[in-house]
Design a protein around this motif. Structure first.
Motif, short mmCIF file in Angstrom:
data_model
loop_
_atom_site.label_atom_id
_atom_site.label_comp_id
_atom_site.label_asym_id
_atom_site.label_seq_id
_atom_site.Cartn_x
_atom_site.Cartn_y
_atom_site.Cartn_z
N ASN A 124 24.98 -36.93 3.23
CA ASN A 124 24.19 -35.86 2.86
C ASN A 124 23.45 -35.32 3.81
O ASN A 124 22.31 -34.51 3.34
N VAL A 125 23.50 -35.09 4.95
CA VAL A 125 22.77 -34.69 5.80
C VAL A 125 23.75 -33.45 6.73
O VAL A 125 24.67 -33.89 7.22
N SER A 193 20.19 -34.05 -0.84
CA SER A 193 19.64 -34.35 -2.12
C SER A 193 19.51 -36.01 -1.75
O SER A 193 20.39 -36.66 -1.28
N GLY A 194 18.15 -36.71 -2.15
CA GLY A 194 18.02 -38.13 -2.09
C GLY A 194 17.62 -38.28 -0.62
O GLY A 194 17.35 -37.47 0.37
N PRO A 195 17.41 -39.69 -0.37
CA PRO A 195 17.05 -40.18 0.88
C PRO A 195 18.20 -39.84 1.78
O PRO A 195 19.49 -39.77 1.47
N ASN A 198 21.31 -40.37 7.23
CA ASN A 198 21.18 -40.86 8.55
C ASN A 198 19.87 -41.46 8.81
O ASN A 198 18.63 -40.60 8.39
N PRO A 199 19.47 -42.59 9.10
CA PRO A 199 18.20 -43.14 9.23
C PRO A 199 17.32 -42.60 10.07
O PRO A 199 16.02 -42.85 10.15
N THR A 200 17.69 -41.85 11.22
CA THR A 200 16.74 -41.21 12.14
C THR A 200 16.11 -39.98 11.59
O THR A 200 15.28 -39.42 12.07
N CYS A 201 16.41 -39.58 10.36
CA CYS A 201 16.14 -38.30 9.82
C CYS A 201 14.54 -38.24 9.41
O CYS A 201 14.02 -39.34 8.75
N GLU A 202 13.57 -37.35 9.68
CA GLU A 202 12.32 -37.24 9.06
C GLU A 202 12.06 -35.73 8.46
O GLU A 202 12.59 -34.77 9.03
N LEU A 203 11.81 -35.63 7.26
CA LEU A 203 11.60 -34.45 6.59
C LEU A 203 10.40 -33.73 7.28
O LEU A 203 9.31 -34.32 7.38
N VAL A 204 10.78 -32.39 7.27
CA VAL A 204 9.65 -31.44 8.14
C VAL A 204 9.45 -30.15 7.39
O VAL A 204 10.19 -29.81 6.47
N ASP A 205 8.43 -29.74 7.53
CA ASP A 205 7.98 -28.17 7.07
C ASP A 205 8.41 -27.30 8.60
O ASP A 205 8.08 -27.53 9.50
N LEU A 206 9.31 -26.25 8.08
CA LEU A 206 9.50 -25.25 8.93
C LEU A 206 8.70 -23.98 8.96
O LEU A 206 8.89 -23.25 7.76
#
Length: 211
Positions: A124-125, A193-195, A198-206
């Motif tokens: 989902n990434v 959508s959802g978690p 890929n466990p390396t992902c971090e949500l960010v603001d652009l």
């Protein structure tokens, strides 16, 4: 922003009506794109740049580099194009692009490579790419945060009933993930959508930042 001028878009052949017809197009930039982790304990704070693999002009990949200030380099410069016909809560919606010297096969009065998402069937990434042939609708809100504008929410769909159109859907699902984007490195990504799978992902603001 350093400049804003009208040009003409000949037609991308994509879904958005505003970009699928001959119309006046405005361009803003160049500016930098700052990446800031959403979590309070996130160490992500830096900027986006674009790069190509040797001998391959497209697609163009987008990577994250930590740093306190924008780097003075064309590969850290970004542009925003819009028609003026599409807004979300008073903010223009258009396309984000870079690499203005690139040769593209898309009708190209905007001069550059447009950002789009490349999806994978087992995740989902999505990976953000430039010059892949498509584009995503992007705007910047009052805090200069980049968002994707949507029109339908498929979580509300009902069999046999037409979905409800909305002009009030915006998504901030940007992430920095370690991905194979030409090279294995921290890459601009999008969690659908959802978690994140890929466990390396971090949500960010652009964030759009003036140079």
């Amino acid at each position: 922003m350093q400049f804003r001028f009208p040009t003409f878009l000949l037609g991308l052949g994509a879904a958005s009506t505003a970009f699928a017809q001959v119309t006046e197009l405005y361009q803003e930039g160049p500016f930098a794109l700052r990446v800031k982790g959403q979590a309070s304990n996130s160490s992500i704070d830096g900027y986006l740049s674009w790069y190509n693999l040797e001998g391959l002009p497209a697609p163009t990949f987008i990577s994250y580099t930590a740093g306190s200030y924008p780097i003075v380099d064309p590969k850290y410069e970004w542009y925003f194009n819009y028609t003026g016909f599409v807004q979300y809560r008073g903010n223009e919606v258009g396309i984000l692009l870079a690499n203005p010297g690139a040769n593209t096969t898309t009708p190209s009065p905007y001069h550059g490579q447009v950002i789009n998402l490349e999806y994978q069937t087992n995740s989902n990434v999505a990976i953000a790419l430039l010059g892949s042939g498509g584009y995503m609708d992007i705007g910047f809100d009052g805090d200069e945060k980049a968002f994707n504008a949507g029109q339908f929410d498929d979580s509300t769909y009902v069999p046999g009933e037409d979905p409800e159109y909305s002009e009030d859907l915006a998504y901030y699902h940007w992430a920095i993930c370690w991905q194979f984007s030409g090279k294995y490195k921290p890459t601009l990504s999008w969690v659908t959508s959802g978690p994140a799978h890929n466990p390396t992902c971090e949500l960010v603001d652009l964030l759009r930042v003036e140079l």
